[in-house]
Design a protein around this motif. Structure first.
Motif, PDB file in Angstrom:
ATOM      1  N   UNK A 134       0.833  -1.208   0.000  1.00  0.00           N
ATOM      2  CA  UNK A 134       0.000   0.000   0.000  1.00  0.00           C
ATOM      3  C   UNK A 134       0.864   1.253   0.000  1.00  0.00           C
ATOM      4  N   UNK A 135       0.297   2.330  -0.490  1.00  0.00           N
ATOM      5  CA  UNK A 135       0.991   3.615  -0.554  1.00  0.00           C
ATOM      6  C   UNK A 135       0.623   4.282  -1.869  1.00  0.00           C
ATOM      7  N   UNK A 136       0.991   3.624  -2.967  1.00  0.00           N
ATOM      8  CA  UNK A 136       0.575   4.147  -4.277  1.00  0.00           C
ATOM      9  C   UNK A 136      -0.948   4.277  -4.299  1.00  0.00           C
ATOM     10  N   UNK A 137      -1.622   3.225  -3.823  1.00  0.00           N
ATOM     11  CA  UNK A 137      -3.061   3.284  -3.528  1.00  0.00           C
ATOM     12  C   UNK A 137      -3.270   2.520  -2.219  1.00  0.00           C
ATOM     13  N   UNK A 138      -4.434   2.709  -1.568  1.00  0.00           N
ATOM     14  CA  UNK A 138      -4.625   2.125  -0.230  1.00  0.00           C
ATOM     15  C   UNK A 138      -4.628   0.598  -0.200  1.00  0.00           C
ATOM     16  N   UNK A 139      -5.050  -0.042  -1.293  1.00  0.00           N
ATOM     17  CA  UNK A 139      -5.112  -1.506  -1.268  1.00  0.00           C
ATOM     18  C   UNK A 139      -4.176  -2.131  -2.287  1.00  0.00           C
ATOM     19  N   UNK A 158       4.092   0.023  -7.191  1.00  0.00           N
ATOM     20  CA  UNK A 158       4.878   0.322  -5.991  1.00  0.00           C
ATOM     21  C   UNK A 158       6.082   1.190  -6.377  1.00  0.00           C
ATOM     22  N   UNK A 159       6.588   0.948  -7.606  1.00  0.00           N
ATOM     23  CA  UNK A 159       7.628   1.792  -8.197  1.00  0.00           C
ATOM     24  C   UNK A 159       7.232   2.008  -9.656  1.00  0.00           C
ATOM     25  N   UNK A 160       7.681   3.130 -10.224  1.00  0.00           N
ATOM     26  CA  UNK A 160       7.382   3.381 -11.632  1.00  0.00           C
ATOM     27  C   UNK A 160       8.622   3.353 -12.510  1.00  0.00           C
ATOM     28  N   UNK A 161       9.789   3.546 -11.887  1.00  0.00           N
ATOM     29  CA  UNK A 161      11.021   3.688 -12.672  1.00  0.00           C
ATOM     30  C   UNK A 161      12.183   3.172 -11.823  1.00  0.00           C
ATOM     31  N   UNK A 162      13.179   2.545 -12.458  1.00  0.00           N
ATOM     32  CA  UNK A 162      14.319   2.025 -11.690  1.00  0.00           C
ATOM     33  C   UNK A 162      15.058   3.101 -10.886  1.00  0.00           C
ATOM     34  N   UNK A 163      14.918   4.375 -11.253  1.00  0.00           N
ATOM     35  CA  UNK A 163      15.604   5.422 -10.476  1.00  0.00           C
ATOM     36  C   UNK A 163      15.099   5.437  -9.034  1.00  0.00           C
ATOM     37  N   UNK A 164      13.887   4.926  -8.817  1.00  0.00           N
ATOM     38  CA  UNK A 164      13.343   4.902  -7.448  1.00  0.00           C
ATOM     39  C   UNK A 164      13.978   3.802  -6.598  1.00  0.00           C
ATOM     40  N   UNK A 165      14.742   2.919  -7.231  1.00  0.00           N
ATOM     41  CA  UNK A 165      15.490   1.917  -6.460  1.00  0.00           C
ATOM     42  C   UNK A 165      16.681   2.608  -5.791  1.00  0.00           C
ATOM     43  N   UNK A 171       8.917  10.328  -5.301  1.00  0.00           N
ATOM     44  CA  UNK A 171       7.555   9.835  -5.510  1.00  0.00           C
ATOM     45  C   UNK A 171       7.035  10.316  -6.862  1.00  0.00           C
ATOM     46  N   UNK A 172       5.950   9.720  -7.288  1.00  0.00           N
ATOM     47  CA  UNK A 172       5.262  10.210  -8.483  1.00  0.00           C
ATOM     48  C   UNK A 172       3.953  10.839  -8.020  1.00  0.00           C
ATOM     49  N   UNK A 173       3.449  11.750  -8.828  1.00  0.00           N
ATOM     50  CA  UNK A 173       2.246  12.480  -8.400  1.00  0.00           C
ATOM     51  C   UNK A 173       1.057  11.537  -8.230  1.00  0.00           C
ATOM     52  N   UNK A 174       1.122  10.351  -8.871  1.00  0.00           N
ATOM     53  CA  UNK A 174      -0.005   9.410  -8.762  1.00  0.00           C
ATOM     54  C   UNK A 174      -0.008   8.641  -7.442  1.00  0.00           C
ATOM     55  N   UNK A 175       1.067   8.749  -6.642  1.00  0.00           N
ATOM     56  CA  UNK A 175       1.062   8.058  -5.351  1.00  0.00           C
ATOM     57  C   UNK A 175       0.038   8.739  -4.445  1.00  0.00           C
ATOM     58  N   UNK A 176      -1.001   8.010  -4.085  1.00  0.00           N
ATOM     59  CA  UNK A 176      -2.078   8.582  -3.262  1.00  0.00           C
ATOM     60  C   UNK A 176      -1.527   9.075  -1.925  1.00  0.00           C
ATOM     61  N   UNK A 177      -0.690   8.241  -1.300  1.00  0.00           N
ATOM     62  CA  UNK A 177      -0.091   8.603  -0.018  1.00  0.00           C
ATOM     63  C   UNK A 177       1.426   8.535  -0.206  1.00  0.00           C
ATOM     64  N   UNK A 178       2.030   9.702  -0.427  1.00  0.00           N
ATOM     65  CA  UNK A 178       3.428   9.740  -0.843  1.00  0.00           C
ATOM     66  C   UNK A 178       4.362   9.208   0.243  1.00  0.00           C
ATOM     67  N   UNK A 179       4.032   9.506   1.501  1.00  0.00           N
ATOM     68  CA  UNK A 179       4.891   9.010   2.589  1.00  0.00           C
ATOM     69  C   UNK A 179       4.810   7.500   2.706  1.00  0.00           C
ATOM     70  N   UNK A 180       3.588   6.985   2.630  1.00  0.00           N
ATOM     71  CA  UNK A 180       3.413   5.527   2.727  1.00  0.00           C
ATOM     72  C   UNK A 180       4.080   4.836   1.539  1.00  0.00           C
ATOM     73  N   UNK A 181       4.012   5.457   0.371  1.00  0.00           N
ATOM     74  CA  UNK A 181       4.629   4.865  -0.824  1.00  0.00           C
ATOM     75  C   UNK A 181       6.146   4.805  -0.658  1.00  0.00           C
ATOM     76  N   UNK A 182       6.720   5.864  -0.102  1.00  0.00           N
ATOM     77  CA  UNK A 182       8.167   5.887   0.141  1.00  0.00           C
ATOM     78  C   UNK A 182       8.557   4.811   1.147  1.00  0.00           C
ATOM     79  N   UNK A 183       7.799   4.750   2.253  1.00  0.00           N
ATOM     80  CA  UNK A 183       8.078   3.734   3.285  1.00  0.00           C
ATOM     81  C   UNK A 183       7.997   2.336   2.695  1.00  0.00           C
TER      82      UNK A 183
END
Ligand SMILES: [Zn+2]
Length: 223
Positions: A134-139, A158-165, A171-183
């Protein structure tokens, strides 16, 4: 397309045809998706399960196809596994875009009786299991595959691009909850790092799949 000894599983169904969306500049696509799928030797009738990692527009499109003036399930012999939490969240959305996504790509498969609402850790078989991310979307879920001692993970968004590794906090703007997506990225990357698990990035450009390895104080993607 994931093929096991017992079933054919499709993970995420892209944008679909005949659906003008914001992300396609309000033009309907007309792609050869079903034809290309059949060319693998597995046509749409042979799909046993469809998993939508989440209910964004580019992950549910081919759930249905246009037949006359109606939307019919593209995979009539499949159980569509949708996250219970994910569905509850988006079915209440008041965003016009999301309402039309639910209307033409989700409601028709419910009406056909093909949906199983599942939990985020749902196990499909001894080889395939959903993993809560969860993070990008709640479920949101990712799909873990294990076969003959080898492991793979289909990321979903959960990731959109290898640079996020290398930079999990990007984050990407589509992450509903940016902090949760990062975590979520930080936790998953920590678990994957320096293991032989093949990471299959849903939105990653070719070659798409690789391994996560430690690199100084972060990670990198090795193809
Ligand atoms: Zn998404």
């Amino acid at each position: 397309l994931v093929q096991t000894r017992d079933f054919n599983l499709l993970v995420d169904t892209c944008v679909g045809n005949d659906k003008p969306r914001k992300i396609t500049a309000n033009q309907a696509l007309n792609t050869e998706f079903l034809h290309d799928l059949a060319a693998t030797g597995c046509d749409r009738e042979a799909i046993n399960y469809v998993v939508c990692t989440h209910l964004h527009v580019d992950h549910v499109g081919w759930n249905t196809m246009k037949v006359g003036d109606t939307w019919q399930p593209s995979f009539p012999n499949a159980r569509y596994l949708l996250g219970r939490e994910e569905y509850q969240y988006w079915s209440k959305s008041e965003s016009e875009d999301q309402i039309s996504v639910i209307e033409d790509s989700v409601t028709p498969i419910f009406e056909a009786g093909l949906v199983d609402l599942v939990e985020t850790d749902h196990r499909i078989s001894d080889e395939v299991q959903l993993i809560p991310t969860a993070g990008h979307t709640p479920g949101h879920v990712s799909v873990a595959i294990e076969s003959k001692g080898e492991k793979a993970l289909i990321t979903g968004d959960m990731m959109h691009h290898p640079c996020q590794i290398a930079r999990p906090h990007w984050t990407v703007s589509f992450d509903e909850d940016q902090e949760a997506a990062t975590r979520c990225r930080q936790n998953v990357l920590k678990e994957l790092a320096d293991t032989p698990t093949l990471v299959i990035g849903t939105h990653f450009a070719t070659p798409t799949a690789g391994k996560v390895v430690s690199d100084e104080d972060s990670y990198r993607f090795d193809f």
